[in-house]
Design a protein around this motif. Structure first.
Motif, PDB file in Angstrom:
ATOM      1  N   ARG A 252       2.182   1.006  -5.864  1.00  0.00           N
ATOM      2  CA  ARG A 252       2.560   2.099  -4.975  1.00  0.00           C
ATOM      3  C   ARG A 252       1.971   1.862  -3.592  1.00  0.00           C
ATOM      4  O   ARG A 252       0.962   1.173  -3.446  1.00  0.00           O
ATOM      5  N   VAL A 253       2.630   2.433  -2.596  1.00  0.00           N
ATOM      6  CA  VAL A 253       2.118   2.348  -1.227  1.00  0.00           C
ATOM      7  C   VAL A 253       0.820   3.143  -1.141  1.00  0.00           C
ATOM      8  O   VAL A 253       0.785   4.333  -1.463  1.00  0.00           O
ATOM      9  N   GLU A 254      -0.262   2.458  -0.745  1.00  0.00           N
ATOM     10  CA  GLU A 254      -1.567   3.111  -0.625  1.00  0.00           C
ATOM     11  C   GLU A 254      -1.914   3.494   0.808  1.00  0.00           C
ATOM     12  O   GLU A 254      -2.559   4.511   1.049  1.00  0.00           O
ATOM     13  N   LYS A 255      -1.486   2.672   1.744  1.00  0.00           N
ATOM     14  CA  LYS A 255      -1.893   2.898   3.137  1.00  0.00           C
ATOM     15  C   LYS A 255      -0.878   2.269   4.070  1.00  0.00           C
ATOM     16  O   LYS A 255      -0.367   1.176   3.811  1.00  0.00           O
ATOM     17  N   ILE A 256      -0.581   2.962   5.159  1.00  0.00           N
ATOM     18  CA  ILE A 256       0.310   2.446   6.197  1.00  0.00           C
ATOM     19  C   ILE A 256      -0.518   2.195   7.447  1.00  0.00           C
ATOM     20  O   ILE A 256      -1.265   3.071   7.891  1.00  0.00           O
ATOM     21  N   GLY A 257      -0.423   0.986   7.988  1.00  0.00           N
ATOM     22  CA  GLY A 257      -1.230   0.606   9.137  1.00  0.00           C
ATOM     23  C   GLY A 257      -1.024   1.512  10.336  1.00  0.00           C
ATOM     24  O   GLY A 257       0.066   2.047  10.554  1.00  0.00           O
TER      25      GLY A 257
END
Length: 217
Positions: A160-165
């Motif tokens: 799953r997506v954990e963090k977006i820059g």
């Protein structure tokens, strides 16, 4: 007449094939964001001595795991005064991990802060996917992800997506590009997205492996 029938059959096959291909492309692009600009990564830690001296002992080799608090090496510190006895300083692991690179040589002279080895927790790796700025608004933390890794083509991993820059890759460059010619060409920027790995599925993953990612919108 026979030639005409063959021609019509070929055209029909091409139309059906093209339609199916177009539908597949539309379905994939409307449901997923895909990229091959992705790699397995981990949080790398530099290991070194806090004191200058001679490396009397180095206890771990590349590929060996250690726990937080383990003594990785011992450094003999030269006395500041001639009549003072030498002392020893332990190099202690601040976190658990696996030694993935080592430059340590027994009896070498070490400087404080100099990197002797690099480690990473191979049980807590993740994927970094670099997405185009035009796609990033369709990505949210928690989005489901499927991906493959080039070293294990027959296995589909999930996460799953954990963090977006919060910045593009170019904004962190040591040598940012500049325009001195007066001509400007817009370049699509890429933003790093951190993706968790649900299950290694028995595979030995290491930092740096190439991946192909599909993020559900």
């Amino acid at each position: 007449m026979k030639k005409k029938a063959v021609l019509l059959t070929v055209l029909a096959v091409l139309l059906i094939g093209g339609g199916a291909g177009g539908y597949y492309y539309y379905r994939e692009s409307s449901k997923y964001i895909s990229t091959e600009d992705a790699k397995v990564q981990g949080d790398l830690r530099a290991i070194g001595s806090l004191s200058a001296g001679k490396l009397l002992e180095w206890r771990y080799q590349e590929g060996e795991a250690f726990a937080k608090g383990d003594v990785l090496g011992i450094v003999e510190t030269s006395p500041s005064r001639g009549n003072s006895p030498a002392t020893t300083t332990e190099i202690v692991a601040s976190e658990q991990g696996t030694l993935i690179q080592s430059n340590a040589v027994q009896n070498q002279t070490v400087a404080p802060g100099a990197t002797l080895a690099m480690s990473a927790d191979l049980n807590r790796l993740y994927i970094t996917a670099n997405l185009q700025e035009t796609e990033i608004t369709e990505v949210q933390v928690g989005n489901r992800v499927t991906f493959t890794i080039d070293a294990f083509k027959d296995v589909t991993f999930t996460g799953r997506v954990e963090k977006i820059g919060l910045g593009t890759n170019s904004s962190f460059s040591l040598l940012p590009s500049s325009n001195t010619s007066g001509n400007y060409t817009k370049v699509i920027q890429r933003i790093p997205v951190k993706i968790s790995i649900d299950d290694y599925q028995g595979k030995r993953l290491i930092p740096g492996l190439n991946a192909t990612v599909k993020i559900e919108k």
